[in-house]
Design a protein around this motif. Structure first.
Motif, PDB file in Angstrom:
ATOM      1  N   HIS A  74       1.226  -7.480   4.756  1.00  0.00           N
ATOM      2  CA  HIS A  74       2.570  -7.112   5.192  1.00  0.00           C
ATOM      3  C   HIS A  74       3.493  -6.998   3.972  1.00  0.00           C
ATOM      4  O   HIS A  74       3.304  -7.698   2.974  1.00  0.00           O
ATOM      5  CB  HIS A  74       3.124  -8.158   6.160  1.00  0.00           C
ATOM      6  CG  HIS A  74       2.351  -8.257   7.441  1.00  0.00           C
ATOM      7  ND1 HIS A  74       2.904  -8.707   8.611  1.00  0.00           N
ATOM      8  CD2 HIS A  74       1.059  -7.956   7.726  1.00  0.00           C
ATOM      9  CE1 HIS A  74       1.991  -8.685   9.567  1.00  0.00           C
ATOM     10  NE2 HIS A  74       0.866  -8.244   9.056  1.00  0.00           N
ATOM     11  N   GLU A  76       6.655  -7.917   3.430  1.00  0.00           N
ATOM     12  CA  GLU A  76       7.425  -9.104   3.042  1.00  0.00           C
ATOM     13  C   GLU A  76       6.513 -10.127   2.368  1.00  0.00           C
ATOM     14  O   GLU A  76       6.879 -10.776   1.389  1.00  0.00           O
ATOM     15  CB  GLU A  76       8.093  -9.732   4.282  1.00  0.00           C
ATOM     16  CG  GLU A  76       9.051  -8.818   5.020  1.00  0.00           C
ATOM     17  CD  GLU A  76       8.390  -7.985   6.120  1.00  0.00           C
ATOM     18  OE1 GLU A  76       7.207  -7.583   5.967  1.00  0.00           O
ATOM     19  OE2 GLU A  76       9.054  -7.732   7.136  1.00  0.00           O
ATOM     20  N   CYS A 135       8.254  -9.589  10.962  1.00  0.00           N
ATOM     21  CA  CYS A 135       7.435 -10.062  12.078  1.00  0.00           C
ATOM     22  C   CYS A 135       7.311 -11.593  11.986  1.00  0.00           C
ATOM     23  O   CYS A 135       7.671 -12.205  10.974  1.00  0.00           O
ATOM     24  CB  CYS A 135       6.056  -9.404  12.035  1.00  0.00           C
ATOM     25  SG  CYS A 135       4.960 -10.065  10.771  1.00  0.00           S
ATOM     26  N   HIS A 137       4.802 -13.569  11.572  1.00  0.00           N
ATOM     27  CA  HIS A 137       3.943 -13.960  10.454  1.00  0.00           C
ATOM     28  C   HIS A 137       4.759 -14.026   9.156  1.00  0.00           C
ATOM     29  O   HIS A 137       4.680 -14.995   8.398  1.00  0.00           O
ATOM     30  CB  HIS A 137       2.828 -12.894  10.387  1.00  0.00           C
ATOM     31  CG  HIS A 137       1.979 -12.843   9.180  1.00  0.00           C
ATOM     32  ND1 HIS A 137       0.861 -13.625   9.022  1.00  0.00           N
ATOM     33  CD2 HIS A 137       2.056 -12.050   8.069  1.00  0.00           C
ATOM     34  CE1 HIS A 137       0.277 -13.326   7.870  1.00  0.00           C
ATOM     35  NE2 HIS A 137       0.974 -12.387   7.277  1.00  0.00           N
ATOM     36  N   CYS A 138       5.573 -13.011   8.934  1.00  0.00           N
ATOM     37  CA  CYS A 138       6.361 -12.957   7.693  1.00  0.00           C
ATOM     38  C   CYS A 138       7.546 -13.917   7.729  1.00  0.00           C
ATOM     39  O   CYS A 138       7.974 -14.410   6.688  1.00  0.00           O
ATOM     40  CB  CYS A 138       6.804 -11.527   7.410  1.00  0.00           C
ATOM     41  SG  CYS A 138       5.416 -10.465   6.958  1.00  0.00           S
TER      42      CYS A 138
HETATM   43 ZN   LIG Z   1       5.032  -9.078   8.700  1.00  0.00          ZN
END
Ligand SMILES: [Zn+2]
Length: 184
Positions: A74, A76, A135, A137-138
């Protein structure tokens, strides 16, 4: 009866002249690196740029997808990891900028020269329902390097051209992080 706890979260839609030079440099870096995203599966291109408290350097990342999907990086995450790679584990984030939109969508903003923008809004300050945020996760990845400071800003350019600002505390209100493991 169960006790109910609430938390209010907020974000702002900014006019370009409300941005600091630092904000503009970060958004420009995110806008530029987004052009390098490798997204043949999702066709959703993301660019991210981070500023830290440790140096003046801006670190960037874009999404890089692989055919097996789960090995996708990703934007980020890539930017945060680049900052850790240069600064080390004491890297503390100050601000994160994100520019994301599906491939082929022309974000109505362009950077002509250093710190000069031209923006063509379909509707000036097109109202958006929520800021462009990383998101989940980030969010976790960003929070790891905030040093417990939930006022770290998240700036973004929406595909409409609207510029939004919120904080990691507002975007990610209930967090699990280093302190839950006794790490300050
Ligand atoms: Zn992400």
């Amino acid at each position: 009866m169960a006790e109910e706890k609430t938390k209010t979260v907020k974000f702002s839609i900014l006019e370009p002249d409300e941005l600091s030079d630092e904000d503009m440099r970060l958004l420009e870096a995110a806008y530029e690196v987004r052009k390098n995203a490798q997204a043949p599966y999702s066709h959703y291109l993301v660019g991210a740029a981070v500023k830290t408290w440790n140096s003046d350097e801006i670190f960037t990342g874009c999404n890089v997808e692989r055919a097996s999907y789960t090995q996708t990086t990703h934007a980020e995450q890539s930017a945060v990891d680049a900052a850790v790679k240069k600064i080390g584990p004491k890297m503390k984030l100050k601000k994160v900028a994100i520019v994301s939109a599906p491939e082929g969508v022309e974000i109505p903003i362009s950077f002509v020269e250093d710190l000069e923008w031209t923006i063509q809004f379909a509707h000036p300050f097109d109202p958006v329902d929520q800021p462009n945020v990383p998101c989940g996760h980030c969010m976790q990845i960003i929070w790891e390097n905030c040093g417990g400071d939930d006022s770290v800003e998240l700036l973004a350019i929406h595909q409409s051209g609207s510029i939004t600002k919120t904080t990691i505390g507002d975007a990610f209100p209930w967090k699990f992080g280093p302190r839950d493991l006794g790490i300050e």
